[in-house]
Design a protein around this motif. Structure first.
Motif, PDB file in Angstrom:
ATOM      1  N   TRP A   1      19.949   6.707 -17.964  1.00 30.26           N
ATOM      2  CA  TRP A   1      20.987   6.456 -16.964  1.00 30.26           C
ATOM      3  C   TRP A   1      22.288   6.085 -17.646  1.00 30.26           C
ATOM      4  N   GLY A   2      22.606   4.825 -17.752  1.00 30.30           N
ATOM      5  CA  GLY A   2      23.859   4.424 -18.365  1.00 30.30           C
ATOM      6  C   GLY A   2      23.840   2.947 -18.694  1.00 30.30           C
ATOM      7  N   PRO A   3      24.865   2.447 -19.373  1.00 30.48           N
ATOM      8  CA  PRO A   3      24.884   1.039 -19.779  1.00 30.48           C
ATOM      9  C   PRO A   3      25.210   0.058 -18.652  1.00 30.48           C
ATOM     10  N   LEU A   4      25.592   0.567 -17.462  1.00 29.58           N
ATOM     11  CA  LEU A   4      25.872  -0.292 -16.316  1.00 29.58           C
ATOM     12  C   LEU A   4      24.746  -0.126 -15.298  1.00 29.58           C
ATOM     13  N   LEU A   5      24.077  -1.238 -14.971  1.00 26.86           N
ATOM     14  CA  LEU A   5      22.935  -1.188 -14.067  1.00 26.86           C
ATOM     15  C   LEU A   5      23.347  -0.635 -12.703  1.00 26.86           C
ATOM     16  N   PHE A   6      22.498   0.240 -12.169  1.00 27.99           N
ATOM     17  CA  PHE A   6      22.793   0.878 -10.889  1.00 27.99           C
ATOM     18  C   PHE A   6      21.530   0.930 -10.054  1.00 27.99           C
ATOM     19  N   ASN A   7      21.594   0.401  -8.835  1.00 28.71           N
ATOM     20  CA  ASN A   7      20.453   0.403  -7.918  1.00 28.71           C
ATOM     21  C   ASN A   7      20.861   1.039  -6.596  1.00 28.71           C
ATOM     22  N   TRP A   8      20.087   2.020  -6.155  1.00 25.33           N
ATOM     23  CA  TRP A   8      20.355   2.636  -4.860  1.00 25.33           C
ATOM     24  C   TRP A   8      19.098   3.394  -4.427  1.00 25.33           C
ATOM     25  N   SER A   9      18.837   3.377  -3.146  1.00 27.94           N
ATOM     26  CA  SER A   9      17.694   4.108  -2.604  1.00 27.94           C
ATOM     27  C   SER A   9      17.811   5.593  -2.915  1.00 27.94           C
ATOM     28  N   GLY A  10      16.714   6.191  -3.396  1.00 27.11           N
ATOM     29  CA  GLY A  10      16.704   7.611  -3.727  1.00 27.11           C
ATOM     30  C   GLY A  10      17.087   7.899  -5.165  1.00 27.11           C
ATOM     31  N   PHE A  11      17.427   6.857  -5.935  1.00 28.66           N
ATOM     32  CA  PHE A  11      17.791   7.012  -7.345  1.00 28.66           C
ATOM     33  C   PHE A  11      16.687   6.383  -8.188  1.00 28.66           C
ATOM     34  N   LEU A  12      16.268   7.079  -9.237  1.00 25.87           N
ATOM     35  CA  LEU A  12      15.025   6.744  -9.923  1.00 25.87           C
ATOM     36  C   LEU A  12      15.180   5.899 -11.173  1.00 25.87           C
ATOM     37  N   GLY A  13      16.281   5.217 -11.357  1.00 25.93           N
ATOM     38  CA  GLY A  13      16.351   4.277 -12.464  1.00 25.93           C
ATOM     39  C   GLY A  13      15.242   3.253 -12.344  1.00 25.93           C
ATOM     40  N   LEU A  14      14.748   2.731 -13.472  1.00 19.47           N
ATOM     41  CA  LEU A  14      13.606   1.820 -13.458  1.00 19.47           C
ATOM     42  C   LEU A  14      13.866   0.612 -12.569  1.00 19.47           C
ATOM     43  N   ASN A  15      15.022  -0.030 -12.725  1.00 18.56           N
ATOM     44  CA  ASN A  15      15.332  -1.196 -11.916  1.00 18.56           C
ATOM     45  C   ASN A  15      15.495  -0.823 -10.453  1.00 18.56           C
ATOM     46  N   SER A  16      16.132   0.302 -10.203  1.00 21.68           N
ATOM     47  CA  SER A  16      16.289   0.773  -8.831  1.00 21.68           C
ATOM     48  C   SER A  16      14.935   1.069  -8.208  1.00 21.68           C
ATOM     49  N   LEU A  17      14.043   1.709  -8.951  1.00 24.75           N
ATOM     50  CA  LEU A  17      12.715   2.017  -8.432  1.00 24.75           C
ATOM     51  C   LEU A  17      11.935   0.741  -8.151  1.00 24.75           C
ATOM     52  N   ALA A  18      12.095  -0.272  -9.010  1.00 25.60           N
ATOM     53  CA  ALA A  18      11.393  -1.537  -8.791  1.00 25.60           C
ATOM     54  C   ALA A  18      11.779  -2.174  -7.465  1.00 25.60           C
ATOM     55  N   LEU A  19      13.030  -2.011  -7.064  1.00 23.69           N
ATOM     56  CA  LEU A  19      13.507  -2.620  -5.829  1.00 23.69           C
ATOM     57  C   LEU A  19      13.304  -1.729  -4.613  1.00 23.69           C
ATOM     58  N   THR A  20      13.059  -0.455  -4.806  1.00 21.03           N
ATOM     59  CA  THR A  20      12.962   0.480  -3.677  1.00 21.03           C
ATOM     60  C   THR A  20      11.613   1.181  -3.605  1.00 21.03           C
ATOM     61  N   VAL A  21      10.644   0.775  -4.410  1.00 23.61           N
ATOM     62  CA  VAL A  21       9.390   1.520  -4.508  1.00 23.61           C
ATOM     63  C   VAL A  21       8.649   1.568  -3.181  1.00 23.61           C
ATOM     64  N   ALA A  22       8.890   0.602  -2.288  1.00 21.77           N
ATOM     65  CA  ALA A  22       8.241   0.618  -0.983  1.00 21.77           C
ATOM     66  C   ALA A  22       9.040   1.396   0.055  1.00 21.77           C
ATOM     67  N   TYR A  23      10.185   1.946  -0.327  1.00 21.88           N
ATOM     68  CA  TYR A  23      11.036   2.662   0.612  1.00 21.88           C
ATOM     69  C   TYR A  23      10.489   4.074   0.859  1.00 21.88           C
ATOM     70  N   PRO A  24      10.774   4.658   2.021  1.00 21.00           N
ATOM     71  CA  PRO A  24      10.384   6.048   2.267  1.00 21.00           C
ATOM     72  C   PRO A  24      11.016   7.035   1.298  1.00 21.00           C
ATOM     73  N   SER A  25      12.160   6.685   0.715  1.00 23.86           N
ATOM     74  CA  SER A  25      12.835   7.607  -0.201  1.00 23.86           C
ATOM     75  C   SER A  25      11.973   7.932  -1.414  1.00 23.86           C
ATOM     76  N   VAL A  26      11.189   6.975  -1.903  1.00 22.30           N
ATOM     77  CA  VAL A  26      10.334   7.225  -3.065  1.00 22.30           C
ATOM     78  C   VAL A  26       9.220   8.199  -2.698  1.00 22.30           C
TER      79      VAL A  26
ATOM     80  N   ILE B   1       0.842  -1.202   0.000  1.00 26.62           N
ATOM     81  CA  ILE B   1       0.000   0.000   0.000  1.00 26.62           C
ATOM     82  C   ILE B   1       0.877   1.252   0.000  1.00 26.62           C
ATOM     83  N   GLY B   2       1.923   1.239   0.830  1.00 34.08           N
ATOM     84  CA  GLY B   2       2.843   2.370   0.865  1.00 34.08           C
ATOM     85  C   GLY B   2       3.567   2.558  -0.450  1.00 34.08           C
ATOM     86  N   ALA B   3       3.926   1.450  -1.100  1.00 36.87           N
ATOM     87  CA  ALA B   3       4.606   1.541  -2.395  1.00 36.87           C
ATOM     88  C   ALA B   3       3.702   2.177  -3.436  1.00 36.87           C
TER      89      ALA B   3
END
Length: 491
Positions: A133-158, A95-97
């Motif tokens: 973004w770039g050709p090297l996948l990057f995931n981190w909280s607070g960063f809006l790349g599609l893959n990063s958002l998929a893994l962090t969408v439930a985080y408060p940072s989003v 629900i939060g996500a």
């Protein structure tokens, strides 16, 4: 009679809007699956503690009565939802996500509309924020790349970043006229709320606010009102009862070590954003006080200062560099002077977005699973964490579990505590001692008597480890993925 727009113009609006809608549909389907990686266990544990005690939740990871910066207004609301409805923590996180995704999309739409009236601009902005973004996948909280958002969408940072876009939009609009005291105070409260919800995103929000104010060149009276709003926001930070916000400025070296990777592989991770840097240069030629260019410059300044001084946690200001450049790339497609220039820019941007989409195409696996993906796509898919639901038939809420770092990042999500936190904790005074105890317990040369003493000291009822963790006073209860074993401590 109203003239119909040319078919090419209609297609130019419809294509990015359809693409953005598909991407957002993908994100909704991801929320249904809610893949687990990174800090999700921390946020689930936070909701667990709040659902049991809204006023005195204690440390979210270990059995200790300490404050935590994770007890933010947003997590307090989710904890209240869990407590009042009886829904499971992971349902509440979904629900939060969804709420965070809605907040983000509406915030981007509102802010972009302050920069361009073109109907395709918000959709292009969403595509650039997620794919450029770039050709090297990057995931981190607070960063809006599609893959990063998929893994962090439930985080408060989003959620906090969505609020930030709303803050920038609101501030931009009111600075075009006379700002009232009530509006200024409301802006200050929203700013303070963002900082409480996610401190690093709050820094990004603050840089965007500063750029907007500098660009608008407000009158002295307006600055006075905004200053009063900022003071009210700071007062909110001061009185927040769940943790001391200002104590975070004295966080130890652990945060710097964790954030050092933010300064590596910059071109591979963010190379496509250079297209946005070119767009910022064009905007700056047209307007020396362009808010996006100023926002970008402030972000570069903070990020560079962090790298030069060794304060690598300042690298979390990097979205203040990326976001204005990504937005500029989108806006240049609809705001460049001649039609031929806009068409050429749109072609280049489309190629860049396609490259970015291919880099992150493994995100599809979070919806359909690896087996349903073509081999070339499956190679880009990263399997999420399995979780520790397999221990829940035996391990109850509040039980203490002895486990290494990676299990300690997941086990508290289900209600138990671990001996040492899986993440750095600036408010836990004996964190180093707890880490040492866990390391000593699992060391091969540690005597059985010493292990037994550690278990008694921390009130351990369960041990999660490999088959080699067996002891005469441990009873094997269950076996989980990867050969992990759950042992009950026999008193």
């Amino acid at each position: 009679m109203r003239a119909e727009p040319p078919s090419g113009a209609s297609a130019g609006r419809a294509l990015p809007q359809a693409a953005a809608a598909l991407v957002l549909l993908l994100m909704i389907l991801v929320i249904v699956r809610l893949p687990w990686a990174g800090d999700l266990g921390m946020h689930a544990a936070t909701v667990q503690r709040l659902r049991h005690s809204l006023l005195h939740p204690g440390n979210p990871l270990v059995d200790a009565d300490t404050p935590s910066p994770y007890y933010s207004p947003w997590m307090l609301l989710l904890g209240a939802v869990a407590r009042l409805t009886g829904l499971s923590v992971f349902v509440v996180l979904r629900i939060g996500a969804l709420a965070g995704l809605v907040m983000l999309c509406t915030g981007v739409w509102r802010y972009v509309r302050t920069l361009s009236a073109h109907r395709a601009a918000p959709a292009l902005a969403i595509l650039c924020l997620l794919l450029l973004w770039g050709p090297l996948l990057f995931n981190w909280s607070g960063f809006l790349g599609l893959n990063s958002l998929a893994l962090t969408v439930a985080y408060p940072s989003v959620f906090a970043l969505g609020l930030s876009f709303h803050l920038w939009a609101w501030l931009t609009r009111v600075l075009r006229g006379e700002i009232s005291w009530g509006v200024a105070l409301g802006l200050g409260l929203l700013w303070g709320l963002i900082l409480l919800c996610h401190q690093f995103t709050g820094v990004v929000a603050s840089l965007g606010v500063l750029a907007t104010v500098i660009s608008a060149r407000p009158a002295r009276g307006t600055l006075l009102r905004l200053g009063a709003g900022a003071a009210l926001g700071a007062a909110l930070l001061w009185v927040w009862p769940y943790y001391d916000f200002f104590a975070l400025f004295s966080a130890g070296a652990d945060l710097e070590a964790i954030h050092r990777p933010l300064y590596s592989h910059l071109l591979q991770r963010f190379g496509l954003v250079l297209l946005g840097v070119v767009a910022l240069g064009l905007r700056l030629r047209r307007d020396r006080r362009d808010p996006l260019a100023l926002f970008f410059a402030l972000g570069v300044l903070v990020f560079a200062a962090g790298g030069l001084t060794g304060h690598y946690s300042w690298g979390r200001a990097l979205p203040a560099v990326l976001i204005p450049a990504q937005l500029a790339a989108a806006l240049e497609t609809v705001s460049a002077g001649r039609r031929a220039v806009r068409v050429a820019w749109a072609g280049v941007l489309a190629v860049a977005l396609a490259v970015g989409a291919w880099t992150q195409v493994g995100t599809l696996g979070y919806v359909v699973g690896r087996d349903a993906l073509p081999s070339a796509v499956a190679a880009k898919y990263r399997t999420p964490w399995v979780g520790y639901h397999w221990i829940t038939p035996w391990v109850k809420y509040g039980d203490v579990v002895m486990a290494r770092t990676m299990p300690s990042r997941q086990i508290p999500a289900y209600g138990p505590y671990t001996v040492a936190p899986g993440y750095p904790d600036v408010f836990l005074p004996d964190a180093a001692r707890r880490d040492a105890a866990v390391t000593h317990y699992f060391a091969a040369d540690t005597p059985a008597g010493t292990r037994r003493a550690i278990v008694r000291e921390y009130g351990v009822r369960w041990v999660v480890g490999g088959r080699g963790a067996a002891q005469p006073w441990l009873r094997r209860v269950a076996t989980g993925p990867g050969g992990q074993v759950l042992y009950r401590v026999e008193r």
